[in-house]
Design an enzyme around this catalytic site. Sequence first.
Site, PDB file in Angstrom:
ATOM      1  N   ARG A 365       0.838  -0.706  -0.100  1.00 16.68           N
ATOM      2  CA  ARG A 365       0.016  -0.247  -0.377  1.00 16.68           C
ATOM      3  C   ARG A 365       1.327   1.257  -0.075  1.00 16.68           C
ATOM      4  O   ARG A 365       2.324   1.438   0.320  1.00 16.68           O
ATOM      5  CB  ARG A 365      -0.690  -0.380   1.088  1.00 16.68           C
ATOM      6  CG  ARG A 365      -1.687  -1.072   1.258  1.00 16.68           C
ATOM      7  CD  ARG A 365      -2.612  -0.979   2.095  1.00 16.68           C
ATOM      8  NE  ARG A 365      -3.825  -1.961   2.475  1.00 16.68           N
ATOM      9  CZ  ARG A 365      -5.270  -1.915   3.422  1.00 16.68           C
ATOM     10  NH1 ARG A 365      -4.881  -1.560   4.136  1.00 16.68           N
ATOM     11  NH2 ARG A 365      -5.707  -3.586   3.212  1.00 16.68           N
ATOM     12  N   ASN A 401       2.750  -6.157  -1.673  1.00 17.48           N
ATOM     13  CA  ASN A 401       0.948  -6.034  -1.650  1.00 17.48           C
ATOM     14  C   ASN A 401       0.216  -4.835  -1.359  1.00 17.48           C
ATOM     15  O   ASN A 401       0.136  -4.194  -1.260  1.00 17.48           O
ATOM     16  CB  ASN A 401       1.314  -6.909  -0.158  1.00 17.48           C
ATOM     17  CG  ASN A 401      -0.691  -6.797   0.156  1.00 17.48           C
ATOM     18  OD1 ASN A 401      -1.351  -8.100   0.008  1.00 17.48           O
ATOM     19  ND2 ASN A 401      -1.219  -6.671   1.050  1.00 17.48           N
ATOM     20  N   GLU A 402      -1.114  -5.002  -2.951  1.00 18.25           N
ATOM     21  CA  GLU A 402      -1.983  -3.907  -2.621  1.00 18.25           C
ATOM     22  C   GLU A 402      -1.385  -2.479  -3.188  1.00 18.25           C
ATOM     23  O   GLU A 402      -1.525  -1.684  -2.717  1.00 18.25           O
ATOM     24  CB  GLU A 402      -2.464  -3.726  -1.848  1.00 18.25           C
ATOM     25  CG  GLU A 402      -3.625  -5.255  -1.445  1.00 18.25           C
ATOM     26  CD  GLU A 402      -4.725  -4.882   0.123  1.00 18.25           C
ATOM     27  OE1 GLU A 402      -4.481  -3.810   0.914  1.00 18.25           O
ATOM     28  OE2 GLU A 402      -4.832  -5.931   0.191  1.00 18.25           O
ATOM     29  N   ASN A 403      -0.111  -2.702  -4.044  1.00 19.33           N
ATOM     30  CA  ASN A 403       0.584  -1.934  -4.625  1.00 19.33           C
ATOM     31  C   ASN A 403       0.270  -0.483  -5.636  1.00 19.33           C
ATOM     32  O   ASN A 403      -0.068   0.749  -5.970  1.00 19.33           O
ATOM     33  CB  ASN A 403       2.283  -1.717  -5.652  1.00 19.33           C
ATOM     34  CG  ASN A 403       2.522  -2.915  -4.386  1.00 19.33           C
ATOM     35  OD1 ASN A 403       2.899  -4.269  -4.896  1.00 19.33           O
ATOM     36  ND2 ASN A 403       3.156  -2.240  -3.570  1.00 19.33           N
TER      37      ASN A 403
END
Length: 831
Positions: A365, A401-403
Amino acid sequence: MHKKRLIDGWQHYTGGLGGVWEVWRADKLNNHYNVPWHQVQLPHSYNGLDVMDPDSTYYQGEGWYRTRLSLQNPYPEGRTLLHFEGAGQKTDVYVYTEKIASHLGGYDEFTVDITEAAAGNQLERYEGQVPLAICCNNSRDLETIPSDANDFHAYGGVYRYLNLVYVPAVSIEDMHIAAQCHGLAEGGEKGSLDVQLSLYAPQFANENIAIDIIVKAPDQNIAASVHWEGKQWEGMKSIAQIELDEIMRWSTEQPRLYEVEVRLASQYGETARTVRTGFRTFEFVKKGPFLLNGERLLLQGTHRHEDFAGVGPAMTEAMITEEMRVIKEMGVNFIRLGHYQQSRIVLELCDELGILVWEEIPWSRGGLGGEGYRQQCIDMLRAMITQHRNHPSVILWGLGNENDWECDFDYFDQEDIRRFMKRLHDLSHEIDPTRKTVIRRCDFCKDIVDVYSPSIWAGWYRGIYTDYENSCKQAADEVNSFFHAEWGADNVARRHVEEPYTGFQMIDSGGGSTDERDGDYLLTGGEPRVSRDGDWSETYFCDMIDWYLSAQQRMDWMTGAAQWAFKDFATPVRPDSPIPYLNMKGVVERDLTKKEAYYVFQSYWSKRLMARIYGHSMSVRYGQEGQARTVKVYSNAATVELFCNGVSLGKRNRNSEDFPAAGLRWEVNFQPGENVLKAVAERDGQIVSDELSFVYQTESWGKPVQLQLEIERVSADRHVVYVKAYDEHGVFCPVAANFIRFSAAGDGKLIDNLGTVGGSRLVQLASGRASIAVEPGGAPGAYIPVEHFFTAGGPAITAREQDTRKQLRTTIVSAACEGMETAFVTIKEQL
């Protein structure tokens, strides 16, 4: 090499100091100088409890540790090292007031050489001991990872083991064993081991060294030995290629491990290191399943956070071992370590237990920062791979993750993120060409990595759980190698309902849109979704899992999936959860207490025969007299027979296509009051049984308006206080879900901030009940006059009670709920 864990003899202070001299100046001034140091053991996190404080956010800042080391290096001209297995998030190391090293990154290992500094700081006042100070700092910095927008805490502290290590002047720094299978040949399958070493000798060069390598097979017999002599070298060097006949492969069912011991001798002494490895092959078939050792294996996975009740990430080896044992016994053969490099102990246990691993760096994130930010990502990827590449359990290196989740910067450049993701992908393959790369939820980068997991939350954040199979197939068609990481639902332990949430008609399931989007985790706003509108019960969670696992068995093209997450865990972004600041998607509580979902997984994944009647923590079931109620049994048996109050209700045959409970369900008319259920399961002549009892309530109830408290003494120094909700007529309310706040006054204290349903002072009722543990003598300070802690409106106090107060430990526990009268209970302990 001599190695010792530094566990005892530490003092800690949470807060900032004016400088490192403030750690020691009280010794010179012969007073405490107002810095409240207290005794701790390592591993330790100064956020072990405050992350679950419902009334404030957790502390982020400096935390100091100090001790005095008595050093006795047995090697002439040897080196004295401190080996950190992990400390968060930035670490400075001092010998007395001299800064020896700094490290950025809360999850990888690092080593600090204190040889010269220790020799120069044998101060008289410390009587030959070496004063050591460590400053950890988990302050937020946008130019570091992980982002504070993540669904996990950036813990502070020396929260993994710290080791004191003595090595000779010339020693082994790093060791890599590359194991390769060469296929079948006459006499058995052949394999090879490439033994690579780097040396540590900061003061010496070109020394003569001798190396002996001993390879032990899984049966502990010596499989090979090699002797090597020569001059020392720089960097990583391959010193032996060892060919082995008749190798035994590592698998999830038979995790066979080889031991490679390397002994290095020089004129300065001898040292040795041992690495375990395994022979195995794996493949993600293009557009197809996963193969281990050439055979299809459905990856049956979960996720792990480094987080535990009362200690945060500072789990001991015994705690980690127990957790991994419970994970394996659920039937798991795969785990994603989210979202950061985890303890070496976890990886060693995965090797031993037969659990395949996806491990990743904490680029999660927030977006993408500047050069320092990017260099930290690169450094942490390099550290993770080099430190954990010997483990045969590891098959995937996670790059992010969830970039696609932007928030940390006032810019968001998808092409820039793509370029950097490609840089990490290439670096991963350069360091370790034997594993695959993977990310989760960043669609604009899914073509870069080897394996991709989209975001599919059918039945929780988006859509309904019957959408699951179609969502997976659509996502799999868009990539070469598909894996489904993260699925599940929040569920409050001990919350059960007779009719789980069925408001699916309000939820848009058209087009198979089941991907989580920013803000879906919030409990207000947005489109209708189960996460916002559902009951958060174990009942719903079990039905969802049941549907998913049945579908996964049908999907013969699927590589696998991993449920999120094994344990409930602390998080800064969920203050409005039924236990504030807790992600409640676990199949066990934060202290490993199993929820009902654990047994649903076992019924599909476990090889050992098992049976579990749903609802062991459902002490009250409810309905009208004569109304049929569903009884579900989760089992991997071929046949299950159910008994109610001693009477057989018949047998059912297991069929995973018969939802729910694979056909092992009965419609039962309970008698008012006490009932006993027993299930007897049979498979291939083996029999297991399960039994539970409950009260069947036929009285209807209204709005909960009153609370009642009960006390149970569970040990010499602990009581449990239970609260139940009742309506105005005194009828128990078995679906009440009001928030309850516990408080205590007097000599005792609440055992709270644990992030469990029985260890939180602010918690929603679960099926009309809640509880809290109390330590009667746990409050700080001496005798407190009764008039200081008896709340107005509480129980009456007689003169005799006041006279004998000094001979008693007395604690008043209250339970309060908005709209209800506060209830009190008194715990008295004779001194």
